[in-house]
Design a protein around this motif. Structure first.
Motif, PDB file in Angstrom:
ATOM      1  N   GLY A 291       0.813  -1.205   0.000  1.00 42.07           N
ATOM      2  CA  GLY A 291       0.000   0.000   0.000  1.00 42.07           C
ATOM      3  C   GLY A 291       0.852   1.263   0.000  1.00 42.07           C
ATOM      4  O   GLY A 291       0.580   2.213  -0.740  1.00 42.07           O
TER       5      GLY A 291
ATOM      6  N   PHE B 129      -4.375   7.674   7.132  1.00 36.31           N
ATOM      7  CA  PHE B 129      -3.229   6.757   7.178  1.00 36.31           C
ATOM      8  C   PHE B 129      -2.877   6.354   5.758  1.00 36.31           C
ATOM      9  O   PHE B 129      -3.726   5.854   5.028  1.00 36.31           O
ATOM     10  CB  PHE B 129      -3.539   5.501   8.009  1.00 36.31           C
TER      11      PHE B 129
ATOM     12  N   GLU C  58      -7.612   3.068   9.547  1.00 37.60           N
ATOM     13  CA  GLU C  58      -6.732   2.958  10.718  1.00 37.60           C
ATOM     14  C   GLU C  58      -7.125   3.910  11.838  1.00 37.60           C
ATOM     15  O   GLU C  58      -6.946   3.591  13.006  1.00 37.60           O
ATOM     16  CB  GLU C  58      -5.277   3.220  10.327  1.00 37.60           C
TER      17      GLU C  58
ATOM     18  N   ASP D  81      -6.967   6.776  -1.815  1.00 40.15           N
ATOM     19  CA  ASP D  81      -6.226   5.648  -1.251  1.00 40.15           C
ATOM     20  C   ASP D  81      -7.275   4.590  -0.899  1.00 40.15           C
ATOM     21  O   ASP D  81      -7.937   4.679   0.132  1.00 40.15           O
ATOM     22  CB  ASP D  81      -5.463   6.127  -0.010  1.00 40.15           C
TER      23      ASP D  81
ATOM     24  N   VAL E 236      -6.513   1.441  -0.521  1.00 44.45           N
ATOM     25  CA  VAL E 236      -5.715   0.281  -0.096  1.00 44.45           C
ATOM     26  C   VAL E 236      -6.537  -0.626   0.827  1.00 44.45           C
ATOM     27  O   VAL E 236      -6.484  -1.848   0.736  1.00 44.45           O
ATOM     28  CB  VAL E 236      -4.400   0.753   0.578  1.00 44.45           C
TER      29      VAL E 236
END
Ligand SMILES: *Cc1c(COP(=O)(O)O)cnc(C)c1O
Length: 398
Positions: free
Chosen positions: A105, A134, A191, A219, A221
């Motif tokens: 990631g 994150f 996160e 993002d 991920v």
């Protein structure tokens, strides 16, 4: 060899970056794990949203074995069939036309940051990210991460990252300068405590990008690849990014990441401008091809949404039953969080520990939320089992 021996050996050789559960895991199947003492666990962490098809999915294992027997690595100096098939599946099922493959990631986000910069250079290079975000642990992605605890002691960090207060389009707009090139965000912050971004907020971010000529980087991920109930989270939001990063679930446990974008933006990266030795490795890519095929198979994502509705309803019942410990449920698909009250937060770590002792694996995210990211193949019976263990643990705290 038993847990105790493995743990003692482990603690002798590793740099102490992890606070691990006291178990050495030796086998996995579906939503279950077994440790070296033979204890069975119900896994609602799935390698942190990685093993979305469950541990050792037979079709993925078969693909890994087949590819490992045919060709393991040749570098990106050559074309390889699994990598091409995976890239085709990704572009034909997303907004993107082009893919760059890497191993994680953080690397996918590094590639996105480099692309945004080279596309906008020389005068524009600054990226606006969000507080609480994150994005990884390399120096650039840690600089992009909007949580000071990840920065401490590693300064000076790479320049060109600023953070906007969460939830406010105006706060983003105030940070725009002649140097800004992109806005980077997770559609749902994983996160920092399973915090969704409102659709209106994301749409406002898209419109800010359009008005100022900035790239929008999602993002995904953690949210991508079926986790939120659609192949990509952006599909449910009415917002299309310019660049998207993927990793976690892409190889169902084998390390692989990807950065996706459009033809126009991709043209900014040319021969020699970026590379990865292992990126899109044939074995990891062969696993990725099976993952995509299964996620795209008939009814798979519908089933994720149905299980999500069931799980949310059960968690809401728990919150209603233990109002002194839990205040609500948030998240999407099978990326769910039970929000704890102030009293609950005091017990957060203890709850996770007691669940572990009960044989159920969960974690405590953002110091306020119990996070549940089970394999997407989880059954209602397994959800019931988790709920019943959670009640057992909560009962002890009342
Ligand atoms: C896990 C995660 C990363 C980092 O991925 P690694 O593979 O650990 O480098 C980046 N962004 C998000 C949203 C993540 O959840």
């Amino acid at each position: 060899m038993k847990n105790a021996t493995w743990i003692q050996r482990s603690e002798t050789v590793f740099i102490g970056t992890y606070n691990r559960f006291p178990a050495a895991m030796v086998r996995g199947s579906g939503c279950c794990l077994w440790d070296a003492d033979g204890k069975k666990y119900l896994d609602f962490l799935a390698g942190i949203a990685v093993c979305s098809l469950g541990h050792c999915h037979p079709q993925v294992t078969e693909a890994i074995c087949r590819q490992a027997g045919a060709l393991v690595h040749v570098s990106n100096l050559f074309h390889t069939p699994p990598q091409i098939e995976l890239a085709e599946l990704l572009v034909s099922n997303s907004f993107a036309d082009r893919v760059f493959m890497c191993n994680s990631g953080a690397e996918a986000n590094e590639a996105a940051i480099k692309l945004a910069r080279i596309h906008s250079s020389p005068e524009r290079y600054e990226i606006i990210a969000l507080a609480g975000s994150f994005h990884g642990r390399t120096l650039a992605t840690v600089a992009a991460t909007g949580q000071p605890k990840f920065h401490q002691g590693f300064e000076p960090l790479p320049q060109g990252f600023v953070h906007a207060e969460f939830g406010s389009p105006q706060a983003i707009e105030q940070l725009i300068s002649p140097h800004t090139c992109a806005i980077l965000c997770e559609p749902l912050q994983g996160e920092s405590g399973v915090r969704p971004l409102d659709t209106e907020y994301l749409q406002a971010i898209r419109s800010i990008c359009d008005r100022h000529g900035l790239l929008l980087i999602f993002d995904e991920v953690q949210t991508g690849l079926g986790r939120t109930g659609s192949l990509f989270a952006y599909e449910q939001l009415g917002v299309t990014p310019d660049i998207m990063t993927l990793a976690k679930a892409l190889g169902n446990g084998l390390p692989i990441g990807a950065m996706l974008t459009t033809d126009r933006i991709a043209a900014s990266l040319t021969v020699g401008s970026h590379a990865s030795t292992f990126g899109g490795n044939p074995v990891a890519a062969a696993a990725g091809v099976e993952v995509l095929k299964i996620l795209l198979s008939d009814g798979f994502l519908d089933a994720v949404q149905e299980k999500s509705r069931y799980f949310v309803a059960q968690l809401e019942t728990v919150a209603a039953q233990y109002p002194h410990l839990a205040s609500g449920v948030r998240g999407a698909g099978l990326l769910l969080g039970l929000v704890l009250t102030d009293r609950g937060i005091e017990e957060g770590a203890a709850i996770v520990q007691q669940m572990f002792e009960e044989g159920v694996l969960i974690n405590f995210a953002g110091n306020r939320v119990l996070r549940f990211v089970p394999p997407l193949i989880v059954t209602k019976e397994e959800i019931d089992e988790l709920i019943s263990k959670l009640c057992t643990v909560f009962d002890r705290l009342t």
